[in-house]
Design an enzyme around this catalytic site. Structure first.
Site, PDB file in Angstrom:
ATOM      1  N   ASP A 296       0.846  -1.201   0.000  1.00 13.87           N
ATOM      2  CA  ASP A 296       0.000   0.000   0.000  1.00 13.87           C
ATOM      3  C   ASP A 296       0.881   1.251   0.000  1.00 13.87           C
ATOM      4  O   ASP A 296       1.935   1.248  -0.639  1.00 13.87           O
ATOM      5  CB  ASP A 296      -0.938  -0.043   1.227  1.00 13.87           C
ATOM      6  CG  ASP A 296      -2.273   0.636   0.960  1.00 13.87           C
ATOM      7  OD1 ASP A 296      -2.298   1.866   0.889  1.00 13.87           O
ATOM      8  OD2 ASP A 296      -3.286  -0.069   0.800  1.00 13.87           O
TER       9      ASP A 296
ATOM     10  N   ASN B  20     -13.987   0.066  -6.239  1.00 18.53           N
ATOM     11  CA  ASN B  20     -15.058   0.953  -5.742  1.00 18.53           C
ATOM     12  C   ASN B  20     -15.789   1.675  -6.863  1.00 18.53           C
ATOM     13  O   ASN B  20     -16.375   2.730  -6.643  1.00 18.53           O
ATOM     14  CB  ASN B  20     -14.460   2.010  -4.799  1.00 18.53           C
ATOM     15  CG  ASN B  20     -13.695   1.401  -3.650  1.00 18.53           C
ATOM     16  OD1 ASN B  20     -14.016   0.302  -3.203  1.00 18.53           O
ATOM     17  ND2 ASN B  20     -12.678   2.103  -3.190  1.00 18.53           N
TER      18      ASN B  20
ATOM     19  N   ALA C 137      -7.554  -7.800  -9.106  1.00 21.27           N
ATOM     20  CA  ALA C 137      -8.444  -8.699  -8.376  1.00 21.27           C
ATOM     21  C   ALA C 137      -9.252  -9.577  -9.329  1.00 21.27           C
ATOM     22  O   ALA C 137      -9.779 -10.620  -8.918  1.00 21.27           O
ATOM     23  CB  ALA C 137      -9.386  -7.892  -7.475  1.00 21.27           C
TER      24      ALA C 137
ATOM     25  N   SER D 166     -11.114  -1.301  -0.163  1.00 16.30           N
ATOM     26  CA  SER D 166      -9.785  -1.248   0.458  1.00 16.30           C
ATOM     27  C   SER D 166      -9.831  -1.609   1.930  1.00 16.30           C
ATOM     28  O   SER D 166      -8.866  -2.139   2.476  1.00 16.30           O
ATOM     29  CB  SER D 166      -9.198   0.165   0.338  1.00 16.30           C
ATOM     30  OG  SER D 166      -8.716   0.411  -0.944  1.00 16.30           O
TER      31      SER D 166
ATOM     32  N   ASP E  84       0.239   2.543  18.644  1.00 14.82           N
ATOM     33  CA  ASP E  84      -0.556   1.316  18.775  1.00 14.82           C
ATOM     34  C   ASP E  84       0.247   0.075  18.391  1.00 14.82           C
ATOM     35  O   ASP E  84      -0.202  -1.051  18.661  1.00 14.82           O
ATOM     36  CB  ASP E  84      -1.812   1.383  17.896  1.00 14.82           C
ATOM     37  CG  ASP E  84      -2.836   2.387  18.420  1.00 14.82           C
ATOM     38  OD1 ASP E  84      -2.540   3.056  19.426  1.00 14.82           O
ATOM     39  OD2 ASP E  84      -3.914   2.505  17.812  1.00 14.82           O
TER      40      ASP E  84
ATOM     41  N   HIS F  76      -3.575   5.791   4.004  1.00 17.38           N
ATOM     42  CA  HIS F  76      -4.291   4.595   3.541  1.00 17.38           C
ATOM     43  C   HIS F  76      -3.584   3.306   3.965  1.00 17.38           C
ATOM     44  O   HIS F  76      -4.220   2.356   4.455  1.00 17.38           O
ATOM     45  CB  HIS F  76      -4.422   4.679   2.016  1.00 17.38           C
ATOM     46  CG  HIS F  76      -5.347   3.689   1.400  1.00 17.38           C
ATOM     47  ND1 HIS F  76      -4.935   2.445   0.972  1.00 17.38           N
ATOM     48  CD2 HIS F  76      -6.671   3.760   1.107  1.00 17.38           C
ATOM     49  CE1 HIS F  76      -5.967   1.801   0.441  1.00 17.38           C
ATOM     50  NE2 HIS F  76      -7.035   2.566   0.514  1.00 17.38           N
TER      51      HIS F  76
END
Lengths: 398, 75
Positions: free
Chosen positions: A145, A275, A291, A348, A154, A177
């Site tokens: 990405d 999308n 994909a 995504s 985190d 992203h």
């Protein structure tokens, strides 16, 4: 947000209050008379030609000649009389309650639902990750990405290997992203600040930066990232990226070959379906590149009501099918500091949910490659939506 | 018409070619491919070539296919 309510006056047990009366073969006329004789039901309409939406109110029911079935309104006494007639010999062969059926359309179930995200994001709950004892420990997951915020609090103490395939840019995420996708697939279930949002919370993270901080990239960089992930023994590659395709456009032979070679070496590639749909206007766009390759797992997006997301690409051609779906609307995950967390939507976001679940299954079962694909699909929750939109359904943690 | 310049391409190597990748890459350079990356684990060579040289690349022993690189990737 509102909870769904039923205001059509029907029973809550999935039945309509009407009955289906099965008539003996070649006994429609006799059966119709019998309905009137024993239960006082006057079947006014005899209508195979009656189309959907025909108004049955006003008549006691209607007979579907060619099916040998009558659909009738009956009060409890009438129903009891019919049941007795069905048990005895005669033209009435059987009786059952009519069930409510739903049209299989995306719009039908697009209802906002209230979700408690105080402990876990709705996406984690939808795939059951918070209930799984699997954590992805020992499994390497590559997220290709825009990179990753390598100093994100985190992820303190996590093992992260990062590499940039974008000329002139480091693996540090200058977009957001990539950090979001790493968070969903491999982030913490207990971040200490807000709900748990990561699925494979103990997986080894491989960050391949293949899209620039501006969000663009090309085949060469993506292929380099895939090759790097294969070389490093990643069981799962998560790719929340792609390029739009046109209906009828063939898949890339190169990416298909690469995917089969990756599979032969134990690496499953999971990619966003895209999308480009706008189902609000009825437009469904085909699954994007890469994909749409048969050996790459294509992921569509659903919302918290488990309805298909309006933007989610669908199966348009004989090739390029949606294989499974994941949570992809209003998804909370990590974001580069100082924001720390952010909510965004897209296939995504669905893709790293599936990649994370794949890592859990890989850890729990030892499955890799096609066996891992099969387990993802086999254990997915089936949904009352077209398979062309959701494939095998919503993936589930082991 | 202006000269479109070199094409950016993806060259897929067949299984036999993967077994002798250094030689194959040398053959590709010899027919004019300017090599960017050799992805040995997946059997792909990326690079650029003049349009007139595409047929030559395709004819190299061990080449399975050649495809134009897409550069319109996004989210």
């Amino acid at each position: 947000m509102t909870t769904p309510s039923r205001d059509d006056g029907t029973a809550d047990d999935g039945t309509t209050g009407r009955y289906l009366v099965l008539l003996e073969d070649d006994s429609v006329a006799a059966g119709t008379r019998e309905l009137n004789r024993i239960a006082g039901i006057d079947v006014a309409a005899t209508a195979d030609a009656t189309g959907p939406g025909a108004d049955l109110r006003g008549a006691g029911g209607l007979v579907l000649d060619r099916l040998g079935v009558a659909v009738v309104d009956a009060d409890p006494d009438q129903a009891e009389a019919l049941a007795r007639a069905a048990a005895a010999s005669g033209p009435i062969a059987g009786l059952e309650r009519e069930r409510r059926v739903r049209a299989i359309t995306a719009e039908e179930v697009q209802t906002a639902v209230a979700v408690d995200e105080s402990v876990f994001t709705w996406g984690l709950q939808a795939v059951g990750a918070q209930l799984s004892t699997a954590t992805g420990a020992g499994i390497r997951v590559a997220v290709l990405d825009t990179g990753f915020d390598l100093a994100h609090p985190d992820f303190a103490g996590r093992q992260v290997t990062a590499e940039s395939f974008v000329p002139g840019e480091s693996a540090q995420d200058g977009h957001g992203h990539g950090t979001h996708c790493v968070g969903t697939s491999c982030g913490p279930r207990e971040p200490g600040d807000g709900p748990g949002y990561g699925i494979a919370s103990a997986a080894e993270i491989y960050v391949g930066k293949v899209l620039s901080d501006g969000g663009s990239g090309s085949d060469g960089g993506i292929l380099s990232g895939i090759a790097w992930a294969v070389e490093n023994g990643c069981a799962v590659v998560s790719m929340s990226l792609g390029a739009a395709t046109q209906p009828g456009q063939p898949f890339s032979r190169t990416f298909e070959r690469v995917a089969t070679r990756a599979m032969a070496q134990g690496t499953l590639i999971v990619a966003a379906a895209g999308n480009e749909s706008d189902r609000r206007t009825g437009a469904v766009a085909p699954v994007g590149h890469p994909a749409n390759c048969p050996s790459i797992l294509a992921v569509g997006a659903v919302d918290a009501a488990e309805a298909i997301a309006y933007f989610s690409c669908g199966t348009v051609d004989r090739i390029g099918s949606v294989d499974v779906v994941g949570p992809g609307v209003d998804v909370l995950s990590s974001w580069p500091m100082p924001l720390r967390h952010n909510r965004i939507s897209g296939t995504s976001m669905a893709t790293p949910h599936v990649a994370g679940v794949a890592a859990l299954i890989a850890q729990a079962t030892g499955a890799r490659s096609w066996a891992l694909w099969a387990r993802l699909a086999q254990s997915a929750i089936r949904q009352p939506l077209p398979s062309t939109d959701v494939g095998a359904g919503l993936v589930q943690a082991p | 018409m202006t000269d479109p310049g070199p094409l950016r391409v993806l060259v897929t190597v067949d299984d036999d070619g993967m077994g002798r990748l250094p030689d194959l890459v040398a053959d590709l350079r010899a027919v004019g491919l300017s090599v960017d990356a050799v992805l040995e684990h997946v059997g792909v060579v990326t690079g650029s070539i003049d349009p007139a040289g595409v047929a030559g690349v395709r004819a190299v022993l061990g080449v399975e296919g050649i495809e134009l690189e897409r550069s319109d990737w996004g989210f």
